[in-house]
Design a protein around this motif. Structure first.
Motif, mmCIF file in Angstrom:
data_model
loop_
_atom_site.group_PDB
_atom_site.id
_atom_site.type_symbol
_atom_site.label_atom_id
_atom_site.label_comp_id
_atom_site.label_asym_id
_atom_site.label_seq_id
_atom_site.Cartn_x
_atom_site.Cartn_y
_atom_site.Cartn_z
ATOM 1 N N ASN A 50 0.825 -1.214 0.000
ATOM 2 C CA ASN A 50 0.000 0.000 0.000
ATOM 3 C C ASN A 50 0.858 1.262 0.000
ATOM 4 O O ASN A 50 0.505 2.266 -0.634
ATOM 5 C CB ASN A 50 -0.944 0.004 1.203
ATOM 6 N N GLN A 51 1.980 1.213 0.692
ATOM 7 C CA GLN A 51 2.880 2.369 0.708
ATOM 8 C C GLN A 51 3.532 2.563 -0.662
ATOM 9 O O GLN A 51 3.660 3.695 -1.144
ATOM 10 C CB GLN A 51 3.955 2.198 1.783
ATOM 11 N N CYS A 75 6.621 8.629 -8.620
ATOM 12 C CA CYS A 75 7.596 8.006 -9.519
ATOM 13 C C CYS A 75 7.453 6.496 -9.395
ATOM 14 O O CYS A 75 6.919 5.998 -8.400
ATOM 15 C CB CYS A 75 9.030 8.443 -9.195
ATOM 16 N N PRO A 76 7.921 5.733 -10.396
ATOM 17 C CA PRO A 76 7.828 4.273 -10.310
ATOM 18 C C PRO A 76 8.535 3.743 -9.061
ATOM 19 O O PRO A 76 9.586 4.254 -8.664
ATOM 20 C CB PRO A 76 8.527 3.808 -11.591
ATOM 21 N N GLN A 77 7.944 2.717 -8.476
ATOM 22 C CA GLN A 77 8.487 2.108 -7.265
ATOM 23 C C GLN A 77 8.899 0.669 -7.556
ATOM 24 O O GLN A 77 8.118 -0.104 -8.113
ATOM 25 C CB GLN A 77 7.441 2.129 -6.148
ATOM 26 N N LYS A 78 10.112 0.329 -7.187
ATOM 27 C CA LYS A 78 10.609 -1.024 -7.418
ATOM 28 C C LYS A 78 9.931 -2.003 -6.460
ATOM 29 O O LYS A 78 9.931 -1.798 -5.249
ATOM 30 C CB LYS A 78 12.126 -1.073 -7.234
ATOM 31 N N LEU A 79 9.382 -3.068 -7.025
ATOM 32 C CA LEU A 79 8.774 -4.130 -6.226
ATOM 33 C C LEU A 79 9.736 -5.305 -6.083
ATOM 34 O O LEU A 79 9.945 -5.814 -4.982
ATOM 35 C CB LEU A 79 7.471 -4.587 -6.875
ATOM 36 N N TYR A 80 10.314 -5.724 -7.213
ATOM 37 C CA TYR A 80 11.311 -6.797 -7.218
ATOM 38 C C TYR A 80 12.464 -6.410 -8.140
ATOM 39 O O TYR A 80 12.286 -5.654 -9.103
ATOM 40 C CB TYR A 80 10.731 -8.114 -7.758
ATOM 41 N N GLN A 81 13.629 -6.977 -7.849
ATOM 42 C CA GLN A 81 14.730 -6.975 -8.802
ATOM 43 C C GLN A 81 15.325 -8.377 -8.833
ATOM 44 O O GLN A 81 15.471 -9.026 -7.788
ATOM 45 C CB GLN A 81 15.795 -5.940 -8.436
ATOM 46 N N PHE A 82 15.642 -8.830 -10.042
ATOM 47 C CA PHE A 82 16.196 -10.163 -10.244
ATOM 48 C C PHE A 82 17.653 -10.029 -10.662
ATOM 49 O O PHE A 82 17.981 -9.220 -11.541
ATOM 50 C CB PHE A 82 15.407 -10.910 -11.320
ATOM 51 N N ALA A 83 18.510 -10.817 -10.030
ATOM 52 C CA ALA A 83 19.945 -10.757 -10.315
ATOM 53 C C ALA A 83 20.460 -12.175 -10.544
ATOM 54 O O ALA A 83 20.601 -12.958 -9.593
ATOM 55 C CB ALA A 83 20.694 -10.091 -9.161
ATOM 56 N N ASN A 86 1.477 4.351 -10.734
ATOM 57 C CA ASN A 86 0.143 4.756 -10.280
ATOM 58 C C ASN A 86 -0.212 6.050 -11.000
ATOM 59 O O ASN A 86 0.194 7.139 -10.591
ATOM 60 C CB ASN A 86 0.141 4.953 -8.764
ATOM 61 N N LYS A 87 -0.945 5.923 -12.096
ATOM 62 C CA LYS A 87 -1.339 7.091 -12.884
ATOM 63 C C LYS A 87 -2.835 7.313 -12.716
ATOM 64 O O LYS A 87 -3.642 6.523 -13.202
ATOM 65 C CB LYS A 87 -0.983 6.876 -14.363
ATOM 66 N N ASN A 88 -3.175 8.361 -11.982
ATOM 67 C CA ASN A 88 -4.587 8.676 -11.724
ATOM 68 C C ASN A 88 -5.314 7.492 -11.095
ATOM 69 O O ASN A 88 -6.444 7.157 -11.471
ATOM 70 C CB ASN A 88 -5.284 9.113 -13.019
ATOM 71 N N ASP A 89 -4.629 6.841 -10.143
ATOM 72 C CA ASP A 89 -5.166 5.699 -9.398
ATOM 73 C C ASP A 89 -5.371 4.457 -10.262
ATOM 74 O O ASP A 89 -6.072 3.523 -9.851
ATOM 75 C CB ASP A 89 -6.474 6.071 -8.689
#
Length: 262
Positions: free
Chosen positions: A180-181, A189-197, A214-217
């Motif tokens: 939710n945060q 701005c875009p928020q990173k959820l996962y990164q794969f290495a 999140n563009k206009n909800d």
């Protein structure tokens, strides 16, 4: 307001000193607006995928805005129907097309980028970027690295697991913040959820990033490759299990290439 340019005020948690001028720095990752805040601290605004910037003197916005007496005063705005944004898009499309620096698709400039105005006492700064973020500290942030947890930084190994496919292991680095945060922060701005290495020869290098927008909800999640190209778009927030098949494809491609050169 039809197709007329106008500025929509947006609220961020810090405000500049009402009199002092900002310092503008153009220097790769530390490009940003540096300023003293109204509560005698120091602020910094940085830009995600900065396309263009200009600084003008003047106490008044360059276009009409949506402020009314019943609204909170804002100093950050998003320009709707921006002629400058169209001008920049036309330029980039003409000269770079599918070689656009930020992910390869110049049309992102129309769907994902915004024209921002940051208003100070005697000047305003205009920016076209995919997003913005702010920081605040007791000391000046000029020449200081981005603070821990800044959304432009790579995810740390604070929350990491291993995934194995085709004889190779990949780190899955997960953002520890609540979903939710991240959704709320993705308004800016875009928020990173996962990164794969993928781990090759005992070295782990990030090859894919999953970001929330999140563009206009309207919530979307994007899987992007090493150079930022959008490979998959999910509506809402996908489960890890929905993402992994696309990571499998990449790992298989790497495994096949390495077989041929061994």
């Amino acid at each position: 307001m039809d197709n007329k340019e106008y500025a929509l005020g947006i609220s961020i948690p810090i405000k500049p000193d009402p009199v002092l001028s900002p310092t503008m720095i153009y220097a790769d990752d530390l490009t940003g607006i540096y300023f003293e805040t109204e509560d005698e601290r120091y602020g910094r605004i940085t830009f995600y995928n900065l396309d263009a910037i200009r600084i003008c003197r003047g106490e008044y916005l360059p276009c009409d805005d949506d402020w009314t007496e019943d609204k909170e005063w804002c100093w950050v705005y998003e320009v709707q129907n921006s002629a400058w944004q169209i001008e920049r898009y036309t330029y980039e499309k003409k000269h770079y097309g599918r070689a656009y620096e930020f992910g390869g698709n110049v049309n992102d400039m129309l769907s994902d980028f915004k024209h921002y105005i940051f208003s100070f006492h005697d000047q305003f700064v205009e920016v076209i970027a995919r997003g913005v973020w702010w920081e605040e500290d007791q000391a000046s942030l000029i020449n200081q690295p981005l603070q821990k947890g800044h959304p432009f930084l790579a995810l740390t190994k604070e929350q990491v697991s291993l995934y194995e496919a085709y004889g190779y292991k990949s780190q899955i680095r997960t953002n520890p913040l609540p979903i939710n945060q991240l959704i709320e922060q993705a308004k800016f701005c875009p928020q990173k959820l996962y990164q794969f290495a993928l781990i090759i020869d005992n070295h782990a290098n990030i090859d894919h990033t999953v970001t929330i927008s999140n563009k206009n909800d309207i919530i979307e999640t994007h899987l992007r490759g090493y150079f930022g190209k959008k490979e998959v778009c999910f509506s809402g927030i996908p489960s890890l299990e929905e993402i992994l098949p696309y990571i499998d494809i990449y790992i298989n491609e790497v495994a096949e290439r390495r077989k041929k050169i061994q």
